[in-house]
Scaffold this motif. Structure first.
Motif, mmCIF file in Angstrom:
data_model
loop_
_atom_site.group_PDB
_atom_site.id
_atom_site.type_symbol
_atom_site.label_atom_id
_atom_site.label_comp_id
_atom_site.label_asym_id
_atom_site.label_seq_id
_atom_site.Cartn_x
_atom_site.Cartn_y
_atom_site.Cartn_z
ATOM 1 N N GLU B 20 57.235 44.490 38.176
ATOM 2 C CA GLU B 20 56.112 43.642 37.773
ATOM 3 C C GLU B 20 56.450 42.842 36.520
ATOM 4 O OE1 GLU B 20 53.357 42.817 39.362
ATOM 5 O OE2 GLU B 20 54.189 43.954 41.019
ATOM 6 N N ALA B 88 46.010 36.386 33.954
ATOM 7 C CA ALA B 88 45.938 37.625 34.736
ATOM 8 C C ALA B 88 45.518 37.323 36.176
ATOM 9 C CB ALA B 88 44.970 38.605 34.087
ATOM 10 N N ILE B 91 48.532 36.132 37.998
ATOM 11 C CA ILE B 91 49.471 37.221 38.280
ATOM 12 C C ILE B 91 48.981 38.047 39.468
ATOM 13 C CG2 ILE B 91 50.435 39.378 37.382
ATOM 14 C CD1 ILE B 91 51.625 36.747 36.241
ATOM 15 N N ALA B 92 47.668 38.281 39.521
ATOM 16 C CA ALA B 92 47.141 39.155 40.576
ATOM 17 C C ALA B 92 47.063 38.452 41.926
ATOM 18 C CB ALA B 92 45.765 39.674 40.180
ATOM 19 N N LEU B 115 49.495 48.599 42.128
ATOM 20 C CA LEU B 115 48.382 48.033 41.356
ATOM 21 C C LEU B 115 48.384 48.565 39.922
ATOM 22 C CD1 LEU B 115 45.827 46.307 41.222
ATOM 23 C CD2 LEU B 115 44.529 48.289 42.017
ATOM 24 N N ARG B 118 51.092 46.797 38.011
ATOM 25 C CA ARG B 118 50.739 45.408 37.741
ATOM 26 C C ARG B 118 49.704 45.327 36.624
ATOM 27 N NH1 ARG B 118 49.913 42.109 42.984
ATOM 28 N NH2 ARG B 118 52.127 42.603 43.002
ATOM 29 N N ALA B 119 48.693 46.193 36.707
ATOM 30 C CA ALA B 119 47.645 46.183 35.681
ATOM 31 C C ALA B 119 48.236 46.562 34.324
ATOM 32 C CB ALA B 119 46.528 47.156 36.071
ATOM 33 N N THR B 122 50.519 43.651 32.985
ATOM 34 C CA THR B 122 49.726 42.490 32.588
ATOM 35 C C THR B 122 48.919 42.798 31.336
ATOM 36 O OG1 THR B 122 49.544 42.025 34.949
ATOM 37 C CG2 THR B 122 48.191 40.697 33.480
ATOM 38 N N VAL B 175 43.002 41.572 36.849
ATOM 39 C CA VAL B 175 43.933 42.028 37.894
ATOM 40 C C VAL B 175 43.143 42.772 38.984
ATOM 41 C CG1 VAL B 175 45.818 43.631 38.407
ATOM 42 C CG2 VAL B 175 46.002 42.081 36.464
ATOM 43 N N THR B 179 42.760 41.378 42.760
ATOM 44 C CA THR B 179 43.238 42.176 43.889
ATOM 45 C C THR B 179 42.132 42.338 44.929
ATOM 46 O OG1 THR B 179 44.664 43.335 42.347
ATOM 47 C CG2 THR B 179 44.355 44.355 44.498
ATOM 48 N N THR B 187 38.670 34.465 41.470
ATOM 49 C CA THR B 187 38.861 35.427 40.389
ATOM 50 C C THR B 187 38.494 34.809 39.041
ATOM 51 O OG1 THR B 187 40.657 36.399 41.654
ATOM 52 C CG2 THR B 187 40.536 36.971 39.319
#
Lengths: 313, 267
Positions: B20, B88, B91-92, B115, B118-119, B122, B175, B179, B187
């Motif tokens: 990530e 963010a 990115i998500a 996830l 990634r979270a 970020t 994020v 998702t 988002t």
């Protein structure tokens, strides 16, 4: 080794895959053949754990993809239209995947070299041609040096050089003892690369056999006869066990050689104006077997014509 | 099929986080966002600093009323948090539709792990960038105003760290939202409503309980947190840790929803 067992996948009311079962063994190229929408991509996505089966199972080396301890080492995949974020370089894309799957980073340079993208490694993927994207997708599949490879329509959008390259690569991978599973909607392409074929249509299995067996079973020839006296000749040929259909200006004969038809005509005293052997192509046989698509297209054509008539055209 | 030399297995989570991080850092957008955030903060600080300096020149007594914390926090509230939200969200959601999300799942098939990584990445990046940009804002103000207006280092540090933590939690929230929603525009839209739109509307109402409810939304709870209660335009009914827990709760809830969606849907 890939195992698909009683696999069914529905999206809402649409059944994409319907009770499909087959195995893909190592050391050979197995073609996955079927028209667009036959369920090939769906089957591959379930094998890779991206989509969840409605029922049945799709396993890699006997295990669900998500349960593989090192998935990239066991199976690599090129998905249809799958590439990368357009803003990232080819090298960064592969480096991220290598890190995520625990593959040593030197593999990134190796696979870029292998697919012929070493010179474009630093360029952003957004500027890549379709062929370069396919090569990048194949590089990602090869990253973990896996024992099994899934390629979804790998030659789509490639130029002739690219097509030849994919054919050689697929053959070489199988010769190294890997399990290679390649989907295509083109019989002609499969004839050139596959040792074995899994044929699907409408989500169901049509055939699962070695290519040579399918070619023998599907290639049929017929004899076209032009004659002013079709009746006596047809009767004579049927007695000899041939299948005969009346045709415009004569007969179509299945199950008898041209020579035998000529001899029969001579013995029955029937005049011949023409005698010709016709080879039905493998492609033709495949289209007939997976006929749902073709029937649909033909049916729609007729309906459209009828509507146009009603509308007074 | 040459057997790979089996290297000592680093933690599965560490591998996912390394992936990530490479994905985040290899996009120019990431660095553009940081640059835009820093530039916006500097411009804001200079504009506010110059006008404050003018006011103090007219009325030297007003210098004692000046608050670095309040002005910097307003910069974070009006500018920086939206840059973090955008980053963010990108990115998500940036890889749906180009095959990138499938590629990531093939490398890290456990969706919860992906996830979480990634979270975490970020949020960590948003903490560093948020704290740095806030510090730059305070520094720029100080340069414009000069030594005549004293800066309390303790408050400055609290603002810098508070803004960093808040930006990290907002990034995690985005994020999670991204998702679940799988679209960048949706988002950012949802994030804007939670950070600004809904609490602003609640504040417009005359009813006190509705107005107080604004503090239950992440944007307003956040500004109370990093402004140490001195936001200048808004006072929440409660100071202190409750605001931190509110922001944390939003981030956790968004991630849980994101996880549920990621787990149950086909990729």
């Amino acid at each position: 080794m890939l195992t698909v067992r009683g696999l069914t996948k529905r999206y809402g009311g649409v059944t994409a895959v319907d009770g499909l079962s087959f195995e893909v063994r190592p050391g050979a190229v197995t073609g996955f053949l079927g028209p667009n929408g036959a369920g090939k991509s769906t089957t591959m996505r379930v094998l890779l754990g991206l989509d969840r089966p409605t029922s049945g199972a799709a396993l890699v080396n006997g295990v669900r993809y998500a349960d593989l301890p090192r998935p990239a080492r066991e199976v690599g995949a090129l998905l249809d239209g799958g590439a990368a974020h357009p803003g990232r370089s080819a090298r960064a894309h592969l480096l991220a995947l290598a890190r995520g799957s625990g593959v040593p980073r030197r593999r990134v340079a190796e696979v870029l070299e292998e697919v012929g993208l070493a010179g474009a490694a630093g360029r952003r993927v957004g500027g890549f041609s379709l062929g370069m994207r396919q090569r990048l997708g194949i590089a990602a599949a090869l990253l973990g040096d896996p024992g099994a490879l899934l390629f979804d329509e790998p030659v789509n959008g490639l130029d002739m050089d690219g097509v030849l390259w994919v054919r050689r690569l697929v053959r070489a991978l199988a010769d190294e003892g890997r399990t290679v599973f390649v989907s295509s909607h083109l019989m002609s392409e499969m004839q050139l690369v596959a040792d074995r074929l899994v044929v699907v249509a409408g989500g169901r299995l049509i055939a699962d056999a070695p290519l040579s067996e399918l070619v023998a079973a599907w290639t049929r020839s017929r004899v076209l006869v032009r004659t002013p006296d079709p009746g006596p000749l047809a009767e004579r040929l049927r007695r000899d066990g041939a299948e005969v259909e009346p045709a415009d200006g004569g007969l179509v004969v299945h199950g008898a050689a041209a020579e035998a038809v000529g001899d029969a005509a001579h013995e029955a005293g029937v005049r011949l104006h023409g005698l010709r052997r016709e080879e039905a192509s493998l492609e033709q046989a495949y289209l007939e077997l997976t006929g749902a698509g073709a029937e649909y297209a033909a049916g729609r054509g007729v309906r459209e014509e009828q509507r146009e008539e009603r509308e007074g055209k | 099929m040459a057997a790979q030399s089996v290297r000592p297995v680093r933690g599965e989570f560490a591998r996912a986080a390394a992936m990530e991080w490479t994905r985040l850092a290899s996009l120019r957008t990431t660095w553009w966002c940081v640059g835009v955030g820093a530039a916006a903060m500097v411009v804001f600080a200079v504009l506010m600093g110059v006008s404050t300096a003018d006011r103090i020149a007219d009325d030297p007594a007003s210098a004692s009323e000046f608050s670095y914390v309040r002005l910097t926090s307003q910069g974070v509230f009006y500018l920086l948090q939206f840059v973090v939200l955008t980053l963010a969200a990108l990115i998500a959601t940036g890889e749906y539709g180009n095959g990138g999300s499938a590629a990531a799942l093939l490398a890290v098939p456990r969706r919860g792990r992906l996830l979480a990584a990634r979270a975490a990445v970020t949020a960590g990046f948003a903490f560093a960038a948020g704290a740095a940009v806030t510090a730059i804002g305070i520094g720029a103000l100080r340069l414009v105003l000069g030594a005549g207006v004293p800066l309390d280092p303790g408050y400055a540090v609290r603002t810098v760290l508070g803004a960093g933590v808040c930006m990290a939690l907002f990034a995690a929230m985005a994020v999670g939202l991204g998702t679940a929603l799988r679209g960048t525009a949706a988002t950012i839209g949802a994030g804007l409503l939670l950070l600004l739109g809904i609490p602003m509307v609640l504040q417009l109402s005359q009813a006190e309980w509705l107005s107080d409810l604004a503090a239950a939304f992440p944007g307003f709870a956040g500004v109370e947190l990093y402004a140490s209660g001195d936001a200048g335009f808004y006072t929440a009914p409660h100071d202190g840790p409750v605001n931190a827990f509110t922001v944390l709760g939003w981030a956790a809830a968004a991630l849980i929803i994101g996880y549920a969606e990621l787990r149950s849907r086909d990729a």
